[in-house]
Each structure stands twice: as C-alpha cells, then as structure tokens.
Design a protein around this motif. Structure first.
Motif, short mmCIF file in Angstrom:
data_model
loop_
_atom_site.label_atom_id
_atom_site.label_comp_id
_atom_site.label_asym_id
_atom_site.label_seq_id
_atom_site.Cartn_x
_atom_site.Cartn_y
_atom_site.Cartn_z
N MET C 46 0.84 -1.20 0.00
CA MET C 46 0.00 0.00 0.00
C MET C 46 0.87 1.25 0.00
O MET C 46 0.64 2.19 -0.76
CB MET C 46 -0.90 0.00 1.23
N LEU C 47 1.90 1.25 0.87
CA LEU C 47 2.78 2.42 0.93
C LEU C 47 3.47 2.66 -0.41
O LEU C 47 3.58 3.80 -0.88
CB LEU C 47 3.83 2.24 2.03
N ALA C 48 3.93 1.58 -1.02
CA ALA C 48 4.58 1.72 -2.33
C ALA C 48 3.63 2.38 -3.32
O ALA C 48 4.00 3.34 -4.00
CB ALA C 48 5.03 0.35 -2.83
N GLY C 49 2.40 1.91 -3.36
CA GLY C 49 1.43 2.49 -4.28
C GLY C 49 1.20 3.96 -4.00
O GLY C 49 1.18 4.79 -4.90
N LEU C 50 1.06 4.27 -2.71
CA LEU C 50 0.76 5.66 -2.34
C LEU C 50 1.92 6.59 -2.63
O LEU C 50 1.75 7.71 -3.09
CB LEU C 50 0.40 5.74 -0.85
N VAL C 51 3.14 6.13 -2.33
CA VAL C 51 4.29 7.01 -2.45
C VAL C 51 4.86 7.01 -3.87
O VAL C 51 5.16 8.05 -4.43
CB VAL C 51 5.39 6.63 -1.43
N LEU C 52 5.00 5.83 -4.45
CA LEU C 52 5.69 5.75 -5.74
C LEU C 52 4.78 6.02 -6.93
O LEU C 52 5.24 6.39 -8.00
CB LEU C 52 6.33 4.37 -5.92
N GLY C 53 3.49 5.78 -6.77
CA GLY C 53 2.58 6.00 -7.89
C GLY C 53 2.44 4.78 -8.77
O GLY C 53 3.16 3.78 -8.63
N ALA C 54 1.53 4.89 -9.73
CA ALA C 54 1.07 3.73 -10.50
C ALA C 54 2.12 3.12 -11.40
O ALA C 54 2.03 1.97 -11.79
CB ALA C 54 -0.14 4.12 -11.32
N ARG C 55 3.13 3.91 -11.76
CA ARG C 55 4.10 3.38 -12.72
C ARG C 55 5.23 2.63 -12.01
O ARG C 55 5.66 1.56 -12.46
CB ARG C 55 4.67 4.54 -13.53
N ARG C 56 5.69 3.19 -10.89
CA ARG C 56 6.86 2.58 -10.26
C ARG C 56 6.51 1.57 -9.17
O ARG C 56 7.26 0.63 -8.92
CB ARG C 56 7.76 3.67 -9.69
N ALA C 57 5.36 1.77 -8.51
CA ALA C 57 5.00 0.86 -7.41
C ALA C 57 4.94 -0.61 -7.84
O ALA C 57 5.49 -1.48 -7.16
CB ALA C 57 3.69 1.31 -6.76
N PRO C 58 4.27 -0.92 -8.97
CA PRO C 58 4.21 -2.34 -9.34
C PRO C 58 5.60 -2.91 -9.64
O PRO C 58 5.87 -4.07 -9.36
CB PRO C 58 3.34 -2.34 -10.61
N LEU C 59 6.49 -2.06 -10.16
CA LEU C 59 7.86 -2.54 -10.42
C LEU C 59 8.53 -2.92 -9.11
O LEU C 59 9.27 -3.90 -9.02
CB LEU C 59 8.67 -1.46 -11.14
N SER C 60 8.25 -2.13 -8.09
CA SER C 60 8.83 -2.39 -6.79
C SER C 60 8.34 -3.74 -6.25
O SER C 60 9.13 -4.54 -5.73
CB SER C 60 8.43 -1.24 -5.86
N VAL C 61 7.04 -3.99 -6.39
CA VAL C 61 6.49 -5.26 -5.91
C VAL C 61 7.06 -6.42 -6.74
O VAL C 61 7.47 -7.46 -6.20
CB VAL C 61 4.95 -5.25 -5.98
N LEU C 62 7.12 -6.22 -8.07
CA LEU C 62 7.66 -7.27 -8.93
C LEU C 62 9.10 -7.59 -8.55
O LEU C 62 9.52 -8.75 -8.53
CB LEU C 62 7.62 -6.83 -10.39
N LEU C 63 9.85 -6.55 -8.24
CA LEU C 63 11.25 -6.73 -7.87
C LEU C 63 11.35 -7.59 -6.61
O LEU C 63 12.15 -8.52 -6.54
CB LEU C 63 11.87 -5.34 -7.63
N MET C 64 10.51 -7.27 -5.64
CA MET C 64 10.52 -8.03 -4.39
C MET C 64 10.14 -9.49 -4.67
O MET C 64 10.74 -10.43 -4.12
CB MET C 64 9.55 -7.33 -3.44
#
Ligand code: ATP
Ligand code: ATP
Ligand code: BTN
Ligand code: MG
Ligand code: MG
Lengths: 198, 221, 200, 221
Positions: C46-64
């Motif tokens: 949730m924090l990733a989505g809120l802070v990073l926004g729609a373009r970068r947040a999913p990349l962050s989750v995918l990376l993890m």
C-alpha cells in the motif's frame, strides 16, 4: 540475507537455471489442469519426493521439507474432508504438496546468481525498446544490499524514539520512511555517478 | 554515573569487555576508534542497550530495571537528527516533547523555544527543508526542553560547519546539568573537563582531556 | 529527456528501497494454518502504491517477488523460493502487483489527500488483492470458491488496520518530505515521473 | 575545470548564484557553511546536477551534454559509503566497477584491489558486516579502480576516526590525478594546494588554504 541455495553436484544442480525454471512452470501448469486420480496423485508425490532426495537434500532435509508443510496438509486436507470428501482432499492436497516439493528442489539447486543470468537473458529482447537488460539484475542486487541498511535505519529510529520516551503509535514509522527516501536519493546519485544509470 | 565490570556481547562478539568507570565530571568526552564501543556505551547510559553482564547505575537508578524513569531524566542526542525528529514540522516535534503541558501553554513555549534556537518562523515548514545545522538544533531543542538531568550526545557535531558545530558545542558545554559527549572532534573533546578513551570495547584511559587525547593520537598512529 | 527531469537512477533507487521495505515488513507476520499468512507486507505494498505512484510501485512489488523467485527468504516469515508461486498465496502476490497500480492511480488522481490515499488503499490494497487472491487460492487448494472467500474474513481486520496505517503514514510523509512523491503538491497535473530533480 | 557564471535554482530557491571559478591546483579543498552549496557544486562537476544557467567545462567536456563520458572520467566519493556501495558484497561491488573487463581478469583484479585496500579475505562477506572505515575504503576502492582522471570527494572522512580519516586522506592526497575534496575538516583542507570558500551559493574566496581558512573562520565567528 542467506540464500536458500544449497551447494551440491546433483543432476539438478548441473541443469541450467533457465531450463529448470521452464520445467517447473510446465509442471505447475500440467498438474493444475490435469485432474489426476488418487493413485496418480500418490505417484506424483513419490516422484516429487524422489526429485528432492536426488538433490542431496538427504532423508533429513526431505523430511524437513515435508514437516514444513504439515499445517497446510492438516488444515487444507481437513477442510476438504469436512466440506467435500476424502478423495478430493487427497487429490488437491497432494497436488499442492507435490508442486511445493518440486519448487523446493529447484530452489535448493539454483545459485542466486544463476537466475540473475536468466533474468538478463529474458530482458535482452527488450533492448530494442531501450531497456538495458542489466537493469533488472542490478535492481535485484541493489535491493539485497538495501535490506540490512533499512534494518539499520529502523534500529536508529527505534532507539531515538525510546530515548525520547514518547508514544507515537503509527506515526513512529514516519522518520523511517523519511530516512529511507533520503537513502534512495543518495543511492540514485551513486548509481548515476558510477555510470550505472542515467 | 557508574559502570561496574560491564560487558556487552552480540552473537558471541564482545562489544564491551569489562568496562568499569565512574563519570563524575560535569562535562565528559568519550573518544576512540570506529567500532570501539563508544555508541554502545552511550546507549547503556539510558538503557537503550542493556549489559550482558555487570551493572550500570545512572542518577542512582538502574537503567535496565527502571528504563522509563531513567529515560525521562536522561536526554539523548543522536548523530543523525533525521532519525530523531519524529514529526513532520519543527513546531509539532517540539510540542511532542512538551506533551505534558496544557495546549495553550505549549504553543507559547514552542514559539519561545523556536526563537531561542534560531528557528523562529520555521515552525511550520517541513523538516526536510531545514538545513543540516537547523535540524541538529531542532533535535537538541526537543531534548533539552524536557529539562533532562543528564544529557548524552553521540557525535552531535559531525555533519556541521564551523558555526553550527560551535553553536551546538557551546549549547552542550554550558548546560547546567552533566553532559557526556561521544565525539571524533578532538577540539571539542579538549573543551570538556574529562575524557574517556575506548579501544576494542575497553576503557583504556580516563582523565584530563589533553593527556587522554595524546594517548589516543599515539595509539592511532 | 529534458536535462532537469528525474533520471532513471532515482527511480531505480526508490523502486529498490520500497522492495526492501516490503521485505523488512515481512518480519511482521502471523502464520495461519490455511497456508496464507497475515502479513505486514501488504502494508508495504500500500505504501509503495501511495508514495511511488502507479508506474513505479508495481515494479517495486515485482522486484521483491523476483527476489523471492530466485530463492531468497524475503516472503513473510522468511519463506522464499519458487514454491510460493505455485502455492495457495500465488494469487495474492499477483494481486499486489495490480493492486499497487490501482492504489497509485487512485491516490494520484488529483492533489494528494488523505481520502484519496484511503480510497486507494482500500480498493487497490484490499479489494483488488482479494479479487486475484481468492480464486487462485481456491483453484490451487481445491477448496470451493465460496468457502475460500469466507475464510478470508480472517485477513479483513488486519487489512483494514493496514490501510489506515498506510494512509496516515503516507499523509505524514507527504508533509515531512514532499519531494518523495511523484508529483509535487504545487504541480499535481505533471505527468508521473516527470518531476524536477529531487535528490539533494 | 572551469565554471562560468553558474547558477542553480530549485523551486525558485537559488542554491548556486553566479559561480565563476577555475580549478587548476592538483588538490583543491572546498569549504564553507552548511547549505552554502558545496555539495551541489561538487555534483555539477560530474553532471549529477545541471546548471540552471551558466556553463561548466570539465576535462574539456561539458558534463551536461556529455554526461556519460564525463562520469566515466570523474570518480565521485560520497560522504556516506552506505549509499555508494551498491552490491551485497565487496567483491561484487568492485566487479561492478570493473564491468568492462572479461570475467576471469575481473576476478583477479578484484582480489588484488581487496588486498591493496586492506580488505583481503572480506570479499564475500556482507557489506553490512564491515566497519565504517572499511566501508569507506571499499567505496573509495570502487571509484579509484576505474582509473578516473579526476576525483571528487564530498566529505569523505566525516564519519571516521583518527586512523581511518588519516588513511583515506592520505590515499586521496597522494593520487596521481587532480582531486577536489569538499570538507568541514580544516586540517584536511590545509593539506591541499588550494582552497575555495563557499558562502550563500557564491564563491567568496579562492587561493592558498591558510588564507582561505582564515577568512572562513572570520565569517563564521
Ligand atoms: N546490534 C549489533 N549487532 C551486531 N554488532 C553490533 C551491534 N551493535 C554494535 N555492533 C558492533 O559493535 C561494535 C561497536 O559499535 P559502536 O557503535 O559502539 O562503535 P563506536 O565506537 O560508536 O564506533 P563509531 O566511531 O564508528 O561510531 C562495532 O563493531 C559494531 O559493528
Ligand atoms: N533538490 C533540492 N531541493 C531543495 N533544496 C535543495 C535541493 N538540493 C539542495 N537543496 C538546498 O540547497 C542548499 C545547498 O545544499 P548543499 O547540499 O549544496 O549544501 P552544502 O554546502 O553541501 O551543505 P553541507 O555542508 O551541510 O553538506 C541547502 O539549503 C539545501 O537544503
Ligand atoms: O507471503 C506470501 O506468500 C503471500 C501472502 C499473501 C497474504 C494475503 S495478502 C491479502 C491478505 N492479507 C493478509 O494479511 N494476508 C493475505
Ligand atoms: Mg558511534
Ligand atoms: Mg554537503
């Protein structure tokens, strides 16, 4: 961070990472679309256990892998016995367990760096779109490096709060986020300065 | 403040080994090499780390057993003010420290403190927009406004320029309560009344700052 | 790229930092017998989505998730390896990726406010995740869909708390460190990722 | 290296204002107050920040236009090695810097460099287990092993003890290429051949270190 890889020289150890990953994906697909009968499920379980044994996990390691799945087996199997029937319980639970054992076999025999090479190869075609195939692998390493750094920041923040003796509840995490974002900015600069990213 | 044969071990690695010392000076500097145990020692003073063996007494209390009470009396200033500032703006952060006061009085005190520390007019600015020196001043203000009876500072001037470093040092060294300052800045250490030298988790010397600093220079050569 | 646009490196570093944050949050977990734990990692998503926004947040989750896939113990309770992707939690993890996009889209659909953040966390962080998670869990385990859906009540209290936490934290971070967000308060209309160089 | 009327503005706040300077000394110190623009200036040298107006030339190139080429020639050492070390282990981090070499040669070079910087045997240890000094040494090694033609260091010794600080300083000051060191450590600044003093985003003095340091002390009083 400790990798789940275990050194060894089994057949599975020697098969290239890409093939293993592909094979696992195909197995997962096949197992979930074919509804194996009960005997087939038992054979599958035996096969999966044998594969795990063949990686040099030993009786103990293999038993441990089963032991880690005990709750899954008991609860999932139990629920299915209660709500559906025994056959469904054996078949469904068996499928899940077999898949998990096979996945463990692949994980145990694949060095962390090898899938990184697979990642690089997977991303190579994207070069035409201006994506550097090194980037995903770099991002993975970067994240591994950052985990202990974040843990250290967390400790700093925790110490500082205990020292101030204030109860903040949730908002206690704000300084951690601030520090993490600052760290990200610094790492961004370092990536650029070292010529690894634009 | 007294440490009696204090050891601290993490994962079989000894970090403090039998530290016995009694700090009586009103301003004590703690110096020594990277990793020699200075920060761990400082954190023991208010119970942030607890000895694996040995005993610590601070202001007549045992920080391990009486942590809350000790912490309300010992102010701790960290190297990195960013970890220490808990609220988004300076005014809120100071108000947090003054939690026990009634609201109206708190607002007044906050304004007064901001002015006193040269932060007037910045009370409602995001903390990230303060300069390094201003941030350290705010962290210090948030600690000192609770009227601690002992102040411990872990490298409070490392990131600061000449003026800010001097300002923070002056503030710390003229406090009416005892101060313990961990520092790599030997000029600052020289301005204290006593110095303690750590090496490899032990106190290797304690006494007048010039002599202790001299030893430190010698063993670092 | 115009000279003063955020370079790729800053994106990469933020994506990695949030991936690391989600990993660290994995230490907070309650194992449940169903094999799907209650995990602090949803807060990270949730924090990733809120802070990073729609373009970068999913990349962050995918990376993890990529780290998990290559056999590092980064999932809740130190789990990892390919097993996670063929087990009952696989759908939830896919839901995290899509959920992160949805959170980002909602939270940054205008000026960043607490109610946009809250709506994003609830819709993207809970509803979307369950939409992906429940069917896959049912398919993998063979437990009927309705029963599986019913069993997720166990997550609901935790997930609602996490959505609240994420909202409070993101709003506070936005005040303490506005530069962390994709579009500054002053310039909400600016495209995601096209913010002026933020790093010090 | 030449800066010609360089300004840098973020959100209407001027951070550098008309900096014009030409660095010719082989070892230049950059000093000045917190927030005076030193780090911004240093980052402009390799194009990490780009001037809002004015022009920069480094090694005959324009870092804004030719960023990749400039960065491959300018080594940058940051204050905080934690942010600069990008890989989980020292060996991997050095290998990353040596990316252009064939793999076998790279392994050999990495081993040699680790030894040279006193990190032999630690190549495969997680970076988080290194001490602060070792981390800074590794960061420096990762930069210097690319054979830069100019080195810029932003407060490379602030977090270090006497011995580590001296070791890093000695390394930097004896490099065969020009070095620019941003620092609050006036002793270190004194060991350079030239010093530049920043104040409020401007270069206010430049020349022999003793004179410049003297001015800095005066304006900080
Ligand atoms: N929680 C911990 N786990 C493992 N090691 C630790 C922990 N805390 C401290 N250490 C180790 O203990 C040693 C002493 O640490 P400490 O921070 O007290 O040193 P220091 O004297 O303050 O050093 P510096 O001058 O670099 O701040 C270091 O080697 C450090 O790595
Ligand atoms: N991206 C940015 N956005 C807003 N302000 C910035 C940004 N980068 C730098 N600043 C501000 O610019 C000023 C100069 O910063 P800089 O880091 O160059 O100072 P410095 O001389 O290196 O200070 P120090 O000695 O504390 O390191 C500071 O006031 C800082 O807050
Ligand atoms: O660790 C994994 O393998 C994934 C766990 C998925 C857990 C799901 S996400 C939504 C719901 N909320 C929780 O706290 N747990 C489940
Ligand atoms: Mg310390
Ligand atoms: Mg600076």
């Amino acid at each position: 961070m400790i990798s789940l890889y275990r050194a060894g020289d089994s057949i599975l150890h020697r098969i290239p990472a890409g093939w293993k990953l592909l094979a696992l994906a195909i197995c997962a697909l096949a197992i979930s679309i074919t509804r194996l009968p009960t005997t087939g499920t038992i054979v599958l379980l035996g096969a999966a256990t044998t594969v795990l044994l063949s990686t040099g996990a030993g009786l103990r390691g293999t038993a441990l892998a089963w032991w880690r799945l005990r709750w899954l087996i008991v609860v999932l199997g139990g629920a299915l016995v209660v709500f559906v029937d025994v056959t469904a319980a054996v078949q469904s639970t068996g499928r899940v367990v077999a898949m998990l054992l096979l996945a463990e076999a692949v994980t145990r025999t694949t060095r962390t760096g090898d899938p990184l090479d697979v990642l690089r190869r997977l991303f190579r075609p994207l070069r035409v779109f201006g994506v550097d195939p090194e980037t995903p692998a770099l991002a993975v390493s970067l994240t591994i490096t950052m985990v202990p750094v974040l843990a250290g920041l967390l400790e700093q923040v925790r110490d500082a709060q205990r020292a101030r003796g204030v109860r903040l509840g949730v908002r206690a995490a704000v300084p951690l986020l601030v520090l993490a974002m600052k760290h990200a900015d610094d790492v961004g600069d370092a990536l650029t300065a070292r010529g690894l990213a634009r | 403040m007294a440490f009696e044969d204090v050891s601290y071990v993490v994962d079989d690695a000894p970090i403090l080994r039998g530290v016995t010392t009694r700090l009586t000076a009103s301003r004590t500097a703690v110096i020594g090499a990277n990793g020699s145990g200075k920060s761990t020692f400082a954190r023991m003073i208010n119970g942030l780390r607890q000895p694996t063996s040995g005993s610590v007494r601070v202001l007549g209390l045992d920080p391990a057993a009486d942590a809350a009470r000790v912490r309300s009396r010992v102010g701790f200033v960290f190297t990195n003010p960013e970890a220490q500032i808990l609220m988004p703006t300076p005014a809120e952060d100071l108000a947090l420290s003054l939690g026990s006061l009634p609201r109206a009085m708190r607002t007044l005190r906050v304004a007064r403190i901001l002015e006193q520390y040269g932060l007037a007019g910045r009370g409602d600015q995001p903390v990230s927009e303060l300069s390094g020196g201003q941030r350290q001043l705010l962290a210090l203000a948030a600690v000192l406004c609770t009227d601690p009876r002992l102040v411990v500072a872990d490298e409070p001037t490392t990131l600061l320029d000449l003026r800010n470093a001097r300002r923070i040092a002056d503030l710390l060294l003229t406090l009416p309560v005892p101060v313990v300052i961990v520092t790599h800045d030997l000029e600052l250490a020289g301005r204290c009344d006593a110095a303690v030298l750590f090496d490899g988790g032990r106190v290797v010397e304690m006494g007048e700052p010039p002599a202790v600093i001299e030893t430190y220079r010698r063993i670092s050569a | 790229m115009a000279p003063d646009r955020r370079p790729l490196s800053a994106d990469l570093a933020r994506i990695a930092v949030f991936a690391a944050l989600v990993i660290v949050l994995g230490t907070v977990m309650v194992p449940l017998p169903s094999g799907v734990p209650i995990t602090g990692q949803t807060l990270g998503v949730m924090l990733a989505g809120l802070v990073l926004g729609a373009r970068r947040a999913p990349l962050s989750v995918l990376l993890m998730l990529a780290l998990a896939a290559i056999g590092l113990p980064v999932l809740a309770g130190g789990r990892g390896g390919l097993g996670a992707f063929v087990g009952p939690t696989a759908g939830y993890m896919a839901g995290w990726v899509v959920g992160a996009v949805v959170i980002g889209l909602i939270a940054h659909s205008g000026r960043f406010t607490w109610w946009r953040a809250a709506t994003g966390s609830l819709v993207g962080g809970i509803i979307v995740v369950y939409l992906f998670g429940i069917p896959v869990q049912a398919a993998v385990t063979g437990v009927p869909l309705d029963l599986t859906a019913l069993s997720t009540v166990a997550f609901l209290p935790g997930d609602l708390i996490k959505a609240t936490l994420a909202t409070v934290l993101a709003v506070a971070l936005h005040r303490a460190y506005p530069r962390a967000f994709p579009a500054g308060v002053a310039a909400p209309a600016r495209a995601v990722g096209a913010t002026p160089v933020p790093a010090r």
